[in-house]
Design a protein around this motif. Structure first.
Motif, PDB file in Angstrom:
ATOM      1  N   GLU A  17       0.830  -1.209   0.000  1.00  0.00           N
ATOM      2  CA  GLU A  17       0.000   0.000   0.000  1.00  0.00           C
ATOM      3  C   GLU A  17       0.867   1.263   0.000  1.00  0.00           C
ATOM      4  OE1 GLU A  17      -3.657   0.117  -0.029  1.00  0.00           O
ATOM      5  OE2 GLU A  17      -3.117  -1.852  -0.809  1.00  0.00           O
ATOM      6  N   GLN A  18       1.906   1.274   0.829  1.00  0.00           N
ATOM      7  CA  GLN A  18       2.812   2.420   0.886  1.00  0.00           C
ATOM      8  C   GLN A  18       3.565   2.594  -0.428  1.00  0.00           C
ATOM      9  OE1 GLN A  18       5.352   1.779   4.279  1.00  0.00           O
ATOM     10  NE2 GLN A  18       3.673   1.940   5.744  1.00  0.00           N
ATOM     11  N   LEU A  19       4.076   1.490  -0.970  1.00  0.00           N
ATOM     12  CA  LEU A  19       4.829   1.547  -2.211  1.00  0.00           C
ATOM     13  C   LEU A  19       3.937   1.985  -3.361  1.00  0.00           C
ATOM     14  CD1 LEU A  19       7.396   1.123  -3.844  1.00  0.00           C
ATOM     15  CD2 LEU A  19       6.814  -1.321  -3.971  1.00  0.00           C
ATOM     16  N   MET A  20       2.735   1.473  -3.411  1.00  0.00           N
ATOM     17  CA  MET A  20       1.814   1.841  -4.487  1.00  0.00           C
ATOM     18  C   MET A  20       1.567   3.356  -4.488  1.00  0.00           C
ATOM     19  SD  MET A  20      -1.714  -0.096  -5.506  1.00  0.00           S
ATOM     20  CE  MET A  20      -2.467   0.212  -3.930  1.00  0.00           C
ATOM     21  N   ALA A  21       1.346   3.925  -3.327  1.00  0.00           N
ATOM     22  CA  ALA A  21       1.116   5.373  -3.222  1.00  0.00           C
ATOM     23  C   ALA A  21       2.331   6.155  -3.723  1.00  0.00           C
ATOM     24  CB  ALA A  21       0.795   5.751  -1.778  1.00  0.00           C
ATOM     25  N   LYS A  22       3.530   5.720  -3.350  1.00  0.00           N
ATOM     26  CA  LYS A  22       4.752   6.410  -3.797  1.00  0.00           C
ATOM     27  C   LYS A  22       4.957   6.276  -5.301  1.00  0.00           C
ATOM     28  CE  LYS A  22       8.271   6.974  -1.063  1.00  0.00           C
ATOM     29  NZ  LYS A  22       9.382   6.926  -0.135  1.00  0.00           N
ATOM     30  N   LEU A  23       4.658   5.104  -5.846  1.00  0.00           N
ATOM     31  CA  LEU A  23       4.809   4.898  -7.291  1.00  0.00           C
ATOM     32  C   LEU A  23       3.851   5.795  -8.073  1.00  0.00           C
ATOM     33  CD1 LEU A  23       5.169   1.014  -7.385  1.00  0.00           C
ATOM     34  CD2 LEU A  23       6.953   2.692  -7.951  1.00  0.00           C
ATOM     35  N   ILE A  24       2.625   5.886  -7.612  1.00  0.00           N
ATOM     36  CA  ILE A  24       1.637   6.756  -8.268  1.00  0.00           C
ATOM     37  C   ILE A  24       2.094   8.206  -8.190  1.00  0.00           C
ATOM     38  CG2 ILE A  24      -0.729   7.633  -8.102  1.00  0.00           C
ATOM     39  CD1 ILE A  24      -1.513   4.708  -7.239  1.00  0.00           C
ATOM     40  N   CYS A  31      -1.100  -0.957 -11.391  1.00  0.00           N
ATOM     41  CA  CYS A  31      -2.225  -1.893 -11.359  1.00  0.00           C
ATOM     42  C   CYS A  31      -2.074  -2.772 -10.122  1.00  0.00           C
ATOM     43  CB  CYS A  31      -2.233  -2.764 -12.601  1.00  0.00           C
ATOM     44  SG  CYS A  31      -2.456  -1.857 -14.120  1.00  0.00           S
ATOM     45  N   ASP A  32      -3.061  -2.755  -9.260  1.00  0.00           N
ATOM     46  CA  ASP A  32      -3.047  -3.512  -8.014  1.00  0.00           C
ATOM     47  C   ASP A  32      -3.697  -4.879  -8.247  1.00  0.00           C
ATOM     48  OD1 ASP A  32      -3.177  -4.498  -5.440  1.00  0.00           O
ATOM     49  OD2 ASP A  32      -4.302  -2.802  -4.629  1.00  0.00           O
ATOM     50  N   TYR A  33      -2.907  -5.944  -8.128  1.00  0.00           N
ATOM     51  CA  TYR A  33      -3.404  -7.299  -8.338  1.00  0.00           C
ATOM     52  C   TYR A  33      -3.757  -7.993  -7.021  1.00  0.00           C
ATOM     53  CZ  TYR A  33      -2.283  -6.771 -13.200  1.00  0.00           C
ATOM     54  OH  TYR A  33      -2.269  -6.322 -14.504  1.00  0.00           O
ATOM     55  N   GLY A  34      -3.781  -7.244  -5.942  1.00  0.00           N
ATOM     56  CA  GLY A  34      -4.202  -7.794  -4.661  1.00  0.00           C
ATOM     57  C   GLY A  34      -3.027  -7.960  -3.710  1.00  0.00           C
TER      58      GLY A  34
END
Length: 160
Positions: A17-24, A31-34
């Motif tokens: 979740e933290q990494l996804m926010a930083k990447l965005i 794309c979040d695959y779960g």
């Protein structure tokens, strides 16, 4: 910007979740695959397969998977033909794995490395480009041959 797939089981959920926010925030299409929610009973093979299939089909350019140690997602991801996944814990291999081996899925241990190292590894992995030189391509073709149960010959070619 590059399209990146990401997945994690319960042991890597918070880091994902933290990494996804930083990447965005950094401009990547993610794309979040779960897992989409924290579930302490989930199993890493169920989480990694959709991401690995997306990497193999080139639905995403590269993937990042997180579980407790990173070992489980690495083992499972490498069962999917076309995926070249590795558990990485330092930036040299995150970059070199792409440059020399065309690694396309980065595996991380959410319980063994912290968020700053996760970010450094992810950016080194995503910013690297495959070299494509003769020796790297020769080796890559031998690895690809293994996926199809083909036998590499001494000359670098394969037999069916």
């Amino acid at each position: 910007m590059m399209k990146v797939g990401i997945a994690a089981d319960h042991a890597g959920f918070e880091q994902k979740e933290q990494l996804m926010a930083k990447l965005i925030e950094a401009g990547y299409e993610v794309c979040d695959y779960g897992a989409k929610t924290y579930d302490p009973a989930d199993d890493y093979p169920d989480i990694i397969v959709p991401l690995a299939l997306a990497v193999a089909s080139k639905e995403v350019s590269r993937g990042i998977a997180v579980c407790g140690s990173g070992v489980g997602v690495s083992v499972a991801a490498n069962k999917i033909p076309g995926v070249r996944a590795a558990l990485i814990t330092e930036t040299y291999s995150a970059r070199q794995g792409v440059e020399h081996d065309d690694m396309n899925l980065l595996c991380l241990g959410g319980r063994v490395i912290g968020p700053m190292l996760v970010w450094e590894l992810a950016t080194a992995f995503l910013q690297a480009e495959y070299d494509g030189g003769e020796r790297f391509e020769r080796r890559l073709q031998k690895v690809i041959a293994l996926e199809g149960q083909l036998k590499p010959r001494e000359d670098g070619q394969t037999d069916n």
